[in-house]
Design an enzyme around this catalytic site. Structure first.
Site, PDB file in Angstrom:
ATOM      1  N   GLY A  13      15.439  30.543  41.461  1.00 56.02           N
ATOM      2  CA  GLY A  13      15.668  30.983  42.830  1.00 56.02           C
ATOM      3  C   GLY A  13      16.813  31.971  42.897  1.00 56.02           C
ATOM      4  O   GLY A  13      16.803  32.992  42.223  1.00 56.02           O
ATOM      5  N   ILE A  45      28.280  34.783  40.205  1.00 56.42           N
ATOM      6  CA  ILE A  45      29.648  35.082  39.799  1.00 56.42           C
ATOM      7  C   ILE A  45      30.629  34.906  40.958  1.00 56.42           C
ATOM      8  O   ILE A  45      31.713  34.384  40.785  1.00 56.42           O
ATOM      9  CB  ILE A  45      29.728  36.511  39.235  1.00 56.42           C
ATOM     10  CG1 ILE A  45      29.013  36.551  37.893  1.00 56.42           C
ATOM     11  CG2 ILE A  45      31.156  36.983  39.093  1.00 56.42           C
ATOM     12  CD1 ILE A  45      29.039  37.902  37.239  1.00 56.42           C
ATOM     13  N   LYS A  78      29.942  47.550  55.484  1.00 56.40           N
ATOM     14  CA  LYS A  78      30.655  48.147  54.355  1.00 56.40           C
ATOM     15  C   LYS A  78      30.393  49.647  54.335  1.00 56.40           C
ATOM     16  O   LYS A  78      29.243  50.081  54.268  1.00 56.40           O
ATOM     17  CB  LYS A  78      30.182  47.506  53.042  1.00 56.40           C
ATOM     18  CG  LYS A  78      30.765  48.166  51.798  1.00 56.40           C
ATOM     19  CD  LYS A  78      30.251  47.507  50.529  1.00 56.40           C
ATOM     20  CE  LYS A  78      30.739  48.236  49.296  1.00 56.40           C
ATOM     21  NZ  LYS A  78      30.238  47.636  48.038  1.00 56.40           N
ATOM     22  N   GLU A 341      30.705  48.698  41.092  1.00 57.63           N
ATOM     23  CA  GLU A 341      30.151  49.541  42.149  1.00 57.63           C
ATOM     24  C   GLU A 341      29.101  48.788  42.969  1.00 57.63           C
ATOM     25  O   GLU A 341      28.217  49.399  43.581  1.00 57.63           O
ATOM     26  CB  GLU A 341      29.560  50.819  41.563  1.00 57.63           C
ATOM     27  CG  GLU A 341      30.606  51.860  41.174  1.00 57.63           C
ATOM     28  CD  GLU A 341      31.175  52.624  42.373  1.00 57.63           C
ATOM     29  OE1 GLU A 341      30.677  52.421  43.488  1.00 57.63           O
ATOM     30  OE2 GLU A 341      32.121  53.413  42.182  1.00 57.63           O
TER      31      GLU A 341
END
Length: 505
Positions: A13, A45, A78, A341
């Site tokens: 998933g 992470i 953002k 990035e």
């Protein structure tokens, strides 16, 4: 005749699995069943996720309402990424998702700006980027078509990656994707072809399918495990191999940008969400211990830590082939590039969209498989070179890590780009590359790569006229920035969660 696939099975998933499931639910024929097997959470992470503008397109393709998405993922907007201490300590620049200026001469804006810089009449490059101007004031504006500075803008999101997966799960299950909960303990293959036929779960169930999508994270149970697909290790180019991550308390104002701060042995991210801030330190274990990395991270938070730092080990690189036999690897099972990035979600998105565009039938065309693999390989190498640029184009030599990075070998393609820009000021970008001219310009100038020359066509305009045009452009952008609302105000009005004290707070 074409024989359509009857059953696509997604193993795993998370963001990768549910992005794939949602897209398949939207686009494959109703006669093709889609099953997702979800087991223990792996390979995440951070506690937040930063994206880039193509995700807005992906969500629109699915028909997702942006406000609904923002509320349920605790999202913020953002406009770019701020890089702190990268070229040298004390320096900072913004890689904004906006165009620089506008072309008022055949040579193009950036060539004219380089000439003006040589003449000593050019303001800083950031002056001509509306995204950078907005982030400096914590303001936000939506793009607008037409002859307006707002037409130069693009934007992306910060959001909770776990909540995004949950959101897409609801989307996919409402469109007949079947979810099975269980841990995959075995992978059966056909003795003659080597194709995967069945996945065995820990409770004895077996799931058969035609095409299998490997979203099992770093373990790559199908691609790397059952099929033994090689993994090309790129740590020689990007040596960071670990990260520690921790959420911290929400702080205001909510900045409309991600921050990446260079540290002694890597870099630290900061991702502002509506309800908390995501933080992490990506570093090289050859240059810094896990304990020291955690200490640095905890010592550089904007708010109180909301837990203990979590350690993740990784190896930068990519599968030599993402599609092998009847298995396609996506997400961490396919490859990993550090999120400098914010490309992790994007690379999943590209894998998903490439699959939709190159969906096989039961004939499993070898030429189609090769084309898919060529495209995925290109996209990972394309991003890799752009990330390496940040480490290579620096004068930092204040630690063993940065001295080693300065001596690092880079790809021929990146070296050519650097040589071309240093000599002529030119930036050549292929149409299929992710990062366009303005992104390369932001990072090259931001990292203090200053060319010795520029396009001779920029000499067509007189110095006085050039200076006037730049001044008019700068004032138009400044006025547009002054008129924009704050990012906090946009969130309060656009995302009802903040105003109502609901799910987004």
């Amino acid at each position: 005749m074409t024989t359509p696939l009857e059953h696509i099975v997604i193993a795993g998933g998370g963001a990768a699995g549910w992005m794939c499931a949602a897209a398949l639910a939207k686009f494959v024929p109703s006669s093709t069943r889609v099953t997702l097997i979800e087991f223990e959470e792996i390979g995440i992470i951070g506690v937040g996720e930063a994206s880039i503008p193509p995700l807005t397109t992906f969500n629109r393709l699915l028909g997702i309402d942006e406000r609904d998405f923002m509320v349920h993922t605790r999202g913020t907007f953002k406009l770019g990424i701020e890089f702190v201490d990268w070229s040298r300590k004390g320096a900072r620049y913004m890689h904004a998702f906006a165009r620089h200026g506008s072309d008022f001469d055949v040579a193009g804006f950036h060539a004219c700006w380089l000439r003006a810089r040589k003449l000593g009449i050019a303001p800083d490059l950031s002056t001509f980027n509306l995204g950078t101007r907005l982030t400096a004031q914590n303001r936000f504006a939506f793009p607008k078509a037409g002859p307006t500075p707002l037409s130069t803008l693009s934007y992306a999101y910060h959001f909770d990656a776990g909540l995004y997966a949950q959101y897409l799960r609801g989307f996919a299950e409402a469109r007949s994707v079947q979810r099975l909960e269980g841990k995959i303990t075995g992978v059966a293959t056909d003795s003659a072809t080597g194709y995967v036929t069945t996945l065995r779960l820990d409770d004895g169930r077996e799931v058969s399918g035609d095409l299998f999508i490997d979203c099992t994270g770093f373990r790559a149970l199908l691609t790397g495990g059952a099929l033994g697909t090689a993994y090309d290790d790129w740590t020689g180019l990007l040596p960071c191999d670990r990260a520690v991550a921790v959420p911290s308390a929400r702080t205001t104002p909510l900045t409309p940008y991600t921050r990446a701060t260079a540290r002694e042995a890597g870099w630290q991210w900061r991702i502002p969400l509506q309800h908390r801030t995501g933080n992490g330190y990506v570093y090289s274990s050859a240059h810094l211990s896990d304990e020291a990395a955690a200490k640095v991270l905890l010592g550089n938070l904007d708010g109180e830590a909301l837990g203990d730092p979590r350690l993740v080990k990784f190896k930068t690189g990519v599968r030599r082939e993402a599609w092998v036999k009847n298995v396609i690897a996506m997400g961490l099972a396919c490859g990993f590039l550090e999120p400098l990035e914010s490309t992790a979600i994007h690379l999943i998105q590209k894998s998903v969209l490439n699959l939709i565009q190159m969906m096989p039938d039961k004939g499993y065309s070898e030429a189609l498989r090769q084309q898919y693999n060529r495209q995925i390989r290109f996209e990972y190498e394309d991003v890799r070179d752009f990330l390496v640029l940040h480490y290579k184009a620096t004068v930092r030599d204040d630690s063993p890590f940065w001295r080693d990075m300065a001596a690092q070998t880079i790809s021929d393609s990146l070296q050519h780009r650097l040589d071309l820009f240093r000599d002529t000021g030119r930036i050549v970008v292929e149409s299929r590359e992710l990062f366009k001219l303005d992104s390369w310009l932001s990072v090259l100038i931001g990292q203090e790569v200053i060319p010795t020359g520029y396009d001779p066509l920029a000499e067509r305009m007189g110095a006085d006229e050039l200076q006037r045009n730049l001044a008019l452009m700068a004032e138009a952008l400044a006025a547009a920035a002054r008129q924009a609302p704050t990012h906090d105000d946009v969130l309060k009005t656009y995302c009802a969660a903040l105003a109502a004290g609901g799910v987004g707070v």
